[in-house]
Write an enzyme that holds these catalytic residues in place. Structure first.
Site, PDB file in Angstrom:
ATOM      1  N   ILE A 136       0.864  -1.167   0.000  1.00 45.35           N
ATOM      2  CA  ILE A 136       0.000   0.000   0.000  1.00 45.35           C
ATOM      3  C   ILE A 136       0.906   1.223   0.000  1.00 45.35           C
ATOM      4  O   ILE A 136       1.904   1.274   0.717  1.00 45.35           O
ATOM      5  CB  ILE A 136      -0.945   0.003   1.234  1.00 45.35           C
ATOM      6  CG1 ILE A 136      -1.894   1.214   1.206  1.00 45.35           C
ATOM      7  CG2 ILE A 136      -0.179  -0.053   2.538  1.00 45.35           C
ATOM      8  CD1 ILE A 136      -2.934   1.177   2.328  1.00 45.35           C
ATOM      9  N   SER A 137       0.602   2.200  -0.853  1.00 45.13           N
ATOM     10  CA  SER A 137       1.463   3.370  -1.013  1.00 45.13           C
ATOM     11  C   SER A 137       1.442   4.252   0.229  1.00 45.13           C
ATOM     12  O   SER A 137       0.460   4.265   0.977  1.00 45.13           O
ATOM     13  CB  SER A 137       1.020   4.196  -2.220  1.00 45.13           C
ATOM     14  OG  SER A 137       1.191   3.480  -3.414  1.00 45.13           O
ATOM     15  N   PRO A 138       2.506   5.029   0.452  1.00 45.13           N
ATOM     16  CA  PRO A 138       2.513   5.982   1.574  1.00 45.13           C
ATOM     17  C   PRO A 138       1.399   7.010   1.409  1.00 45.13           C
ATOM     18  O   PRO A 138       1.067   7.404   0.279  1.00 45.13           O
ATOM     19  CB  PRO A 138       3.894   6.643   1.465  1.00 45.13           C
ATOM     20  CG  PRO A 138       4.731   5.687   0.689  1.00 45.13           C
ATOM     21  CD  PRO A 138       3.794   5.022  -0.275  1.00 45.13           C
TER      22      PRO A 138
END
Length: 412
Positions: A87-89
């Site tokens: 999951i992206s920042p």
């Protein structure tokens, strides 16, 4: 006198009330952490679109990560979600969303559903989101989570993102949250005239985030910044292979001409930093200088490298550092240093090692370290910065050399 049945009803009512209070307390705690994250990592880092900020405040990121990762949900970092995906920042999600310029009437295509977090943020900003995930277990899990959280305008599908979703084309906007080597032709064809598409494009561990706008059937290209996403699978995709031995970092002396104003080529997630021209740099005429006046604020530059722990026993670190009035931040990890984070084949974190800490003021000084590589490592992220410390620090000639494993490897 209260009879037995009445006692049971009273006990059940009390238990329900207790559960409700506890549930509200947990919700409030998550909400407070989310607001703090948005204030300190999204707004403070430059996102200005009020609708995007409100969506980030509203979407519960902890619902999109696995239970063992929830304690990290409101840190500005990518997290493993299984199946070798992440999951992206939060800042990257907010920044890409802002650059997409979502409008309430938009129909948006997302390639790479992952956990569903990006789709959930978009669902609060546009009319409809069509999202495709090639990894079936992730697609199923994201669909359940999105439905449970009431994101009814998000339409999910398991499939190959290289082909897009022609049934519902054209799309006002397209966002790709994994990295192809080139923009798939189908996505260009399915983007509406005048539409916007944001895609991280690149090979291996060197990628660039691009904003494309379609004008007269052609894409107008704007390079935004270096970045790092998981590779796009399906189509003609090829995953990067970990390096064996040798020097791994790119542009460690910051001399390469940059397309990104003061930011260096090859380094990503750059915060409170710029490339400085100086005749006193240990290598060449440039260095990277990072300044931070707010204790605890992120201030760093990152670069991903392939490291195969089966073939590499050690990373030899060599760099030059200059500091001015550096002071540690409010937590133990708010220190000026070089930090290497190791990740396994599933992109789960498996350990860290570093060189530093540095404080006070010093002229250019050579710093070195030998860092053991976990055998299960397949990738590492090299980070340089203040990491929440305050003051000013400059870096130059940063090197990371992979040393081949021997028959008797170093202790892990």
């Amino acid at each position: 006198m209260v009879n037995h049945s009445a006692r049971l009803v009273l006990a059940a009512t009390a238990a329900l009330a207790t559960q409700t209070v506890l549930g509200q307390a947990f919700d409030d705690a998550w909400r407070q952490r989310r607001q703090k994250m948005v204030d300190e990592e999204v707004v403070a880092s430059g996102v200005r679109n009020a609708r995007v900020i409100e969506a980030m405040r509203a979407v519960p990121r902890h619902e999109f990560v696995t239970p063992d990762q929830r304690q990290y949900a409101y840190f500005d970092m990518c997290l493993p979600i299984g199946e070798r995906q992440t999951i992206s920042p939060p800042f990257m999600v907010a920044s890409m969303t802002e650059r997409l310029d979502p409008q309430p009437t938009d129909k948006v295509l997302e390639i790479g559903t992952g956990s569903g977090y990006q789709a959930a943020v978009l669902s609060r900003l546009v009319k409809d989101v069509y999202t495709i995930e090639i990894v079936e277990p992730l697609a199923r899990r994201a669909a359940v989570t999105l439905r449970r959280l009431g994101c009814y305008n998000v339409h999910t599908r398991t499939g190959d993102g290289y082909a897009g979703w022609g049934q519902y084309a054209p799309f006002d906007k397209i966002i790709v949250t994994c990295s192809p080597e080139d923009v798939p032709r189908a996505l260009i064809d399915q983007l509406k005239e005048g539409g916007r598409m944001i895609v991280p494009v690149g090979k291996g561990y060197q990628q660039t985030l691009y904003l494309f706008q379609k004008r007269e059937g052609r894409l107008v290209t704007e390079a935004l910044e270096p970045t790092m996403f998981v590779p796009m699978t399906g189509g003609a995709a090829s995953a990067p292979s970990p390096a064996a031995v040798g020097r791994l970092l790119v542009n460690g002396d910051f001399e390469q001409p940059s397309r990104f104003a003061d930011q260096p080529e090859a380094w990503y997630y750059v915060r409170q930093a710029k490339v400085d021209e100086t005749s006193k740099a240990p290598s060449g005429q440039k260095c990277l200088t990072i300044k931070n006046a707010i204790p605890g604020r992120h201030s760093q530059a990152l670069q991903a490298i392939g490291v195969d722990g089966r073939k590499v026993s050690r990373l030899d670190i060599d760099l030059w550092v200059r500091t001015a009035d550096v002071k540690a931040g409010p937590t133990d990890d708010n220190q000026a240093m070089l930090l290497v984070s190791f990740f396994d084949e599933q992109r789960a974190p498996i350990g860290q090692a570093g060189v530093g800490y540095w404080s006070g003021s010093m002229t250019w000084t050579r710093q070195q370290g030998k860092l053991n590589v976990p055998r299960s490592a397949r990738m590492a992220v090299v980070a340089i910065g203040l990491f929440g410390a305050t003051g000013e620090i400059s870096f130059d000639d940063v090197r990371s050399t992979a040393v081949a494993a021997t028959e008797t490897p170093l202790k892990r």
